[in-house]
Design a protein around this motif. Structure first.
Motif, PDB file in Angstrom:
ATOM      1  N   ALA A   1       0.841  -1.197   0.000  1.00 20.63           N
ATOM      2  CA  ALA A   1       0.000   0.000   0.000  1.00 20.63           C
ATOM      3  C   ALA A   1       0.877   1.247   0.000  1.00 20.63           C
ATOM      4  CB  ALA A   1      -0.922  -0.006   1.211  1.00 20.63           C
ATOM      5  N   LEU A   2       0.707   2.099  -1.018  1.00 21.32           N
ATOM      6  CA  LEU A   2       1.532   3.294  -1.128  1.00 21.32           C
ATOM      7  C   LEU A   2       1.246   4.286  -0.007  1.00 21.32           C
ATOM      8  CD1 LEU A   2       1.439   3.771  -4.988  1.00 21.32           C
ATOM      9  CD2 LEU A   2       3.447   3.264  -3.605  1.00 21.32           C
ATOM     10  N   ALA A   3       0.047   4.270   0.518  1.00 21.60           N
ATOM     11  CA  ALA A   3      -0.304   5.196   1.590  1.00 21.60           C
ATOM     12  C   ALA A   3       0.505   4.926   2.854  1.00 21.60           C
ATOM     13  CB  ALA A   3      -1.800   5.112   1.903  1.00 21.60           C
ATOM     14  N   GLU A   4       1.082   3.738   2.959  1.00 18.23           N
ATOM     15  CA  GLU A   4       1.851   3.367   4.149  1.00 18.23           C
ATOM     16  C   GLU A   4       3.329   3.167   3.859  1.00 18.23           C
ATOM     17  OE1 GLU A   4      -0.037  -0.200   5.378  1.00 18.23           O
ATOM     18  OE2 GLU A   4      -1.973   0.737   5.787  1.00 18.23           O
ATOM     19  N   ALA A   5       3.720   3.184   2.605  1.00 15.96           N
ATOM     20  CA  ALA A   5       5.093   2.836   2.235  1.00 15.96           C
ATOM     21  C   ALA A   5       6.035   4.016   2.412  1.00 15.96           C
ATOM     22  CB  ALA A   5       5.135   2.369   0.783  1.00 15.96           C
ATOM     23  N   SER A   6       7.281   3.726   2.748  1.00 13.93           N
ATOM     24  CA  SER A   6       8.323   4.750   2.768  1.00 13.93           C
ATOM     25  C   SER A   6       8.711   5.100   1.331  1.00 13.93           C
ATOM     26  CB  SER A   6       9.550   4.235   3.523  1.00 13.93           C
ATOM     27  OG  SER A   6       9.226   3.941   4.865  1.00 13.93           O
TER      28      SER A   6
ATOM     29  N   ASP B   1      -2.299  15.292   1.226  1.00 14.58           N
ATOM     30  CA  ASP B   1      -3.163  16.161   2.034  1.00 14.58           C
ATOM     31  C   ASP B   1      -2.398  17.364   2.579  1.00 14.58           C
ATOM     32  OD1 ASP B   1      -5.608  16.940   3.157  1.00 14.58           O
ATOM     33  OD2 ASP B   1      -5.120  16.026   5.076  1.00 14.58           O
ATOM     34  N   GLY B   2      -1.721  18.058   1.676  1.00 13.39           N
ATOM     35  CA  GLY B   2      -1.057  19.279   2.114  1.00 13.39           C
ATOM     36  C   GLY B   2       0.235  19.547   1.387  1.00 13.39           C
ATOM     37  N   GLY B   3       1.019  20.492   1.945  1.00 11.22           N
ATOM     38  CA  GLY B   3       2.243  20.950   1.307  1.00 11.22           C
ATOM     39  C   GLY B   3       3.487  20.334   1.915  1.00 11.22           C
ATOM     40  N   SER B   4       3.869  19.165   1.438  1.00  5.40           N
ATOM     41  CA  SER B   4       5.003  18.462   2.043  1.00  5.40           C
ATOM     42  C   SER B   4       6.341  19.102   1.704  1.00  5.40           C
ATOM     43  CB  SER B   4       5.006  16.995   1.604  1.00  5.40           C
ATOM     44  OG  SER B   4       5.090  16.881   0.196  1.00  5.40           O
TER      45      SER B   4
ATOM     46  N   PHE C   1       1.912  26.130   6.953  1.00  9.74           N
ATOM     47  CA  PHE C   1       2.759  25.552   5.911  1.00  9.74           C
ATOM     48  C   PHE C   1       2.187  24.235   5.389  1.00  9.74           C
ATOM     49  CE2 PHE C   1       5.814  28.147   8.367  1.00  9.74           C
ATOM     50  CZ  PHE C   1       6.240  28.981   7.343  1.00  9.74           C
ATOM     51  N   GLY C   2       1.885  23.311   6.287  1.00  7.55           N
ATOM     52  CA  GLY C   2       1.342  22.016   5.873  1.00  7.55           C
ATOM     53  C   GLY C   2      -0.003  22.136   5.182  1.00  7.55           C
ATOM     54  N   THR C   3      -0.849  23.033   5.655  1.00  3.75           N
ATOM     55  CA  THR C   3      -2.171  23.344   5.087  1.00  3.75           C
ATOM     56  C   THR C   3      -2.957  22.116   4.627  1.00  3.75           C
ATOM     57  OG1 THR C   3      -1.201  23.801   2.892  1.00  3.75           O
ATOM     58  CG2 THR C   3      -1.500  25.673   4.387  1.00  3.75           C
ATOM     59  N   PRO C   4      -3.321  21.221   5.538  1.00  2.00           N
ATOM     60  CA  PRO C   4      -4.163  20.085   5.139  1.00  2.00           C
ATOM     61  C   PRO C   4      -5.506  20.574   4.631  1.00  2.00           C
ATOM     62  CG  PRO C   4      -4.086  20.287   7.523  1.00  2.00           C
ATOM     63  CD  PRO C   4      -3.073  21.258   6.995  1.00  2.00           C
TER      64      PRO C   4
ATOM     65  N   ARG D   1      -2.552   8.224  -3.001  1.00  2.00           N
ATOM     66  CA  ARG D   1      -2.428   8.773  -1.646  1.00  2.00           C
ATOM     67  C   ARG D   1      -1.113   8.300  -1.019  1.00  2.00           C
ATOM     68  NH1 ARG D   1      -7.732  10.360   0.419  1.00  2.00           N
ATOM     69  NH2 ARG D   1      -9.351   9.685  -1.050  1.00  2.00           N
ATOM     70  N   VAL D   2      -0.379   9.258  -0.463  1.00  2.00           N
ATOM     71  CA  VAL D   2       0.860   8.936   0.241  1.00  2.00           C
ATOM     72  C   VAL D   2       0.861   9.689   1.559  1.00  2.00           C
ATOM     73  CG1 VAL D   2       2.122   8.609  -1.929  1.00  2.00           C
ATOM     74  CG2 VAL D   2       2.195  10.827  -0.780  1.00  2.00           C
ATOM     75  N   ALA D   3       1.712   9.252   2.468  1.00  2.00           N
ATOM     76  CA  ALA D   3       1.809   9.902   3.776  1.00  2.00           C
ATOM     77  C   ALA D   3       2.691  11.143   3.670  1.00  2.00           C
ATOM     78  CB  ALA D   3       2.383   8.945   4.805  1.00  2.00           C
ATOM     79  N   ARG D   4       2.400  12.123   4.540  1.00  3.70           N
ATOM     80  CA  ARG D   4       3.192  13.353   4.565  1.00  3.70           C
ATOM     81  C   ARG D   4       4.025  13.496   5.821  1.00  3.70           C
ATOM     82  NH1 ARG D   4       1.525  18.415   6.315  1.00  3.70           N
ATOM     83  NH2 ARG D   4      -0.674  17.878   6.181  1.00  3.70           N
ATOM     84  N   ASP D   5       3.634  12.837   6.888  1.00  2.99           N
ATOM     85  CA  ASP D   5       4.263  13.122   8.179  1.00  2.99           C
ATOM     86  C   ASP D   5       5.704  12.650   8.270  1.00  2.99           C
ATOM     87  OD1 ASP D   5       3.547  10.495   8.105  1.00  2.99           O
ATOM     88  OD2 ASP D   5       2.518  10.455  10.041  1.00  2.99           O
ATOM     89  N   GLU D   6       6.130  11.756   7.368  1.00  3.79           N
ATOM     90  CA  GLU D   6       7.507  11.265   7.421  1.00  3.79           C
ATOM     91  C   GLU D   6       8.387  11.854   6.323  1.00  3.79           C
ATOM     92  OE1 GLU D   6       8.838   9.397   9.797  1.00  3.79           O
ATOM     93  OE2 GLU D   6       6.903   9.597  10.815  1.00  3.79           O
ATOM     94  N   ARG D   7       7.895  12.878   5.624  1.00  5.75           N
ATOM     95  CA  ARG D   7       8.649  13.379   4.471  1.00  5.75           C
ATOM     96  C   ARG D   7      10.027  13.920   4.880  1.00  5.75           C
ATOM     97  NH1 ARG D   7       7.864  13.553  -1.384  1.00  5.75           N
ATOM     98  NH2 ARG D   7       9.927  14.245  -1.935  1.00  5.75           N
ATOM     99  N   LEU D   8      10.102  14.646   5.970  1.00  3.20           N
ATOM    100  CA  LEU D   8      11.392  15.181   6.408  1.00  3.20           C
ATOM    101  C   LEU D   8      12.348  14.061   6.770  1.00  3.20           C
ATOM    102  CD1 LEU D   8      13.298  17.454   7.203  1.00  3.20           C
ATOM    103  CD2 LEU D   8      12.171  17.532   9.441  1.00  3.20           C
ATOM    104  N   ALA D   9      11.876  13.101   7.563  1.00  2.54           N
ATOM    105  CA  ALA D   9      12.737  11.992   7.965  1.00  2.54           C
ATOM    106  C   ALA D   9      13.195  11.190   6.750  1.00  2.54           C
ATOM    107  CB  ALA D   9      11.992  11.090   8.948  1.00  2.54           C
ATOM    108  N   GLU D  10      12.287  10.969   5.798  1.00  3.55           N
ATOM    109  CA  GLU D  10      12.660  10.235   4.591  1.00  3.55           C
ATOM    110  C   GLU D  10      13.715  10.984   3.788  1.00  3.55           C
ATOM    111  OE1 GLU D  10       8.361   7.994   3.793  1.00  3.55           O
ATOM    112  OE2 GLU D  10       9.157   9.432   2.339  1.00  3.55           O
ATOM    113  N   SER D  11      13.534  12.283   3.641  1.00  9.43           N
ATOM    114  CA  SER D  11      14.491  13.075   2.866  1.00  9.43           C
ATOM    115  C   SER D  11      15.877  13.024   3.494  1.00  9.43           C
ATOM    116  CB  SER D  11      14.004  14.524   2.760  1.00  9.43           C
ATOM    117  OG  SER D  11      12.789  14.590   2.057  1.00  9.43           O
TER     118      SER D  11
END
Length: 594
Positions: A375-380, A487-490, A515-518, A560-570
């Motif tokens: 599931a892409l919504a949960e994948a890193s 769901d926002g500005g990652s 900034f995130g603006t969900p 759909r993808v997650a946004r909350d881990e974008r910084l950690a992933e980068s």
């Protein structure tokens, strides 16, 4: 505290003191000092903050707030970042002008030294609203000088007096164009940096004197080459064209090419160059850079172009200002001499081989993180995997339109990994997110029968949702829109603001709102309302199937993808690429003696 943030807080406090109760904010990076100040003011009750992702809507919302008071129109401020965001206010400004409504337009801008240099999202904002405003001032970037806050408050007072028509009985909109210089955020805790390891985009002052070589009849000019000609990089920005790739291949120079450069691919193209420029052992050996096109994607590239020990030549055909945001170019030429495309100027290939070695190591990392199923919504690294799938599905005869913010940066990492790159088009002149759906539709109509795809984020899609509207008498564009919905500005999570948000729950809440603006929008329902086909791809396999079998006309494929881990992933991806590069190049003995 940064001078920009201190000045923004003083300005917001003055607006409140002079009767401004409502402020509308559209998210952006250059306007970050005002966003932080307004979030604080809203939390303490000084003002009431309203956040909208579309500047045109923000302008009209402010107009409605100003007109809606039963006691009569009252001043309402609206805040935007720089670039096309400012122009999107113009319809509301014209309405306010003709109806005498006191709008206070606060538009963020680059500092004066970056204007006219090709810096991203920088245009001439001074006087942009013409005679439609009662007062306009171009406010210099604060630098801590004595009296600058007093001057700012005095200018603000004059603007509000003009907005209310206190002296001439002619109320209406006013414009404060506010320059801000980095840092744009409150103090970041020690050790907290964006994913690419850069906190400030400020360039090094080098003292170089730029020599502009006028165009003359003949085959062209020579770049400035200092030291070893082999230690040269080619930077291909937006619109560079195939000559950038040809130059790099003939000379045996590593090629750092942005997706919309028209120069991507080939045997000397370097993968993940943004991260590789962070490998000091590798980057320190660069002595020369030749720039073609308009590079805007990368802070590490801009930092390279600002290094005092690097000779930068900008190839810029006449007709406008040359791109040199670092103010460090040693020469600006209209065109390169033909011989640079015909014969190699050096015989050493070791510099190129080192770059290719680390590029292959980076590609192995990218290959691993973009192939996970599920599931892409949960994948890193899901957004990066989506970009790779879209790039792989786009054949050389296709057209791929890419939106600003994260999609173009994701594409930058993976373009050409699986196939020859398609023709890539992006609105990089001012790198705004506005109008992308309509731009893609126009490109699809012009490029038919070739297939056109677009890769864009959810805010970019929503900003131009009206671009889906097509009357029954109009031809349908053969266009597939792949919308990466987090769901926002990652993009802001990968900048300084994401590092700041990680420091406390309070700062995380501020980040999420301004900034995130969900948005929570139902994209399927919106598409249904416009009569546009929609399907959701929840796995890479489903996405590949959708890409292989596009619906006729306009179709939206939502992922759909997650946004909350974008910084950690980068950060994790940057660190892994750097580590792999050092290992592959045996960096302890990597750089030859200088």
């Amino acid at each position: 505290m940064s001078h920009a943030v201190a000045a923004a807080r003083a300005l917001v406090a003055e607006l409140s003191a002079q009767g401004v109760r409502d402020v509308v904010l559209a998210p952006g990076s250059r306007s970050a000092p005002l966003a932080y100040a307004l979030a604080d003011a809203d939390a303490t009750g000084l003002v009431r903050l309203h956040v909208r992702v579309d500047e045109r809507a923000a302008g009209f919302l402010a107009l409605g707030l100003a007109k809606g008071d039963p006691a009569g129109p009252r001043p309402v401020a609206v805040v935007t970042t720089s670039g096309t965001a400012v122009a999107n206010l113009h319809p509301a400004v014209l309405e306010a002008h003709h109806t005498g409504v006191p709008l206070v337009l606060l538009t963020a801008d680059r500092p004066h030294e970056l204007r006219g240099t090709g810096a991203s999202q920088t245009t001439d904002q001074v006087g942009v609203f013409g005679t439609a405003v009662r007062f306009a001032a171009d406010v210099p970037a604060p630098d801590g000088r004595d009296g600058e806050v007093r001057d700012l408050l005095s200018t603000t007072g004059r603007a509000l007096a003009a907005a209310l028509g206190l002296r001439d009985r002619n109320p209406g909109p006013v414009h404060l164009n506010l320059a801000y210089r980095d840092p744009l955020q409150p103090e970041v805790a020690h050790g907290e940096t964006p994913a690419d390891g850069v906190v400030s985009t400020s360039s090094t002052t080098t003292g170089h004197r730029t020599v502009v070589v006028p165009p003359v009849p003949g085959p062209g000019a020579d770049p400035v080459i200092l030291g070893d000609a082999a230690r040269t990089l080619v930077v291909a920005g937006d619109g560079a064209g195939p000559q950038a790739r040809a130059l790099a291949e003939v000379q045996g120079w590593p090629l750092l090419a942005e997706p919309s450069s028209g120069a991507c691919g080939g045997p000397v193209a370097i993968r993940a160059y943004r991260s590789l420029l962070g490998v000091e052992e590798l980057a320190r050996d660069v002595e020369n850079v030749v720039v073609l096109g308009h590079p805007t994607l990368s802070r590490p590239v801009q930092r390279l172009l600002g290094r005092p020990d690097v000779a930068v030549t900008v190839v810029a055909p006449g007709g406008g200002p040359w791109p040199d945001a670092a103010r460090n170019a040693m020469a600006v030429v209209d065109a390169l001499h033909d011989r640079w495309f015909a014969e190699r100027a050096h015989g050493d290939s070791s510099f190129l081989e080192r770059w290719l070695t680390v590029s292959r190591a980076a590609e192995r990392v990218l290959d691993r993180v973009t192939t996970a199923e599920g599931a892409l919504a949960e994948a890193s690294f899901a957004a990066l995997a989506v970009a790779r799938a879209v790039a792989a599905a786009s054949a050389p005869g296709d057209v791929l339109v890419v939106g600003s913010s994260n999609p173009v940066r994701d594409l930058d990492l993976v373009l050409g990994m699986d196939a020859a790159p398609a023709r890539v088009i992006a609105n990089r002149g001012l790198a705004g997110i506005d109008g992308t759906v309509s731009t893609a539709a126009g490109i699809a109509l012009a490029a038919a029968p070739a297939r056109t795809r677009a890769l864009l984020g959810d805010l970019t899609f929503l900003h131009d949702i009206g671009g889906l509207l097509r009357g029954p008498l109009e031809p349908a564009a053969p266009l597939q829109l792949v919308v990466v919905n987090d769901d926002g500005g990652s993009i802001f999570a990968t900048l300084e603001h994401g590092a700041l948000a990680a420091q406390s729950a309070e700062r995380a809440r501020t980040f999420e709102r301004v900034f995130g603006t969900p948005h929570g929008a139902d994209l399927a329902a919106l598409c249904a309302g416009y009569g546009v086909a929609h399907r959701e791809a929840t796995t890479l396999a489903a996405l590949r199937a959708a890409l292989a079998d596009p619906a006729p006309g306009v179709e939206v494929v939502e992922v759909r993808v997650a946004r909350d881990e974008r910084l950690a992933e980068s950060r994790a991806l940057h660190a892994e690429i750097v580590s792999a590069a050092r290992s592959a190049g045996k960096m302890g003995h990597f750089a030859p003696e200088r």
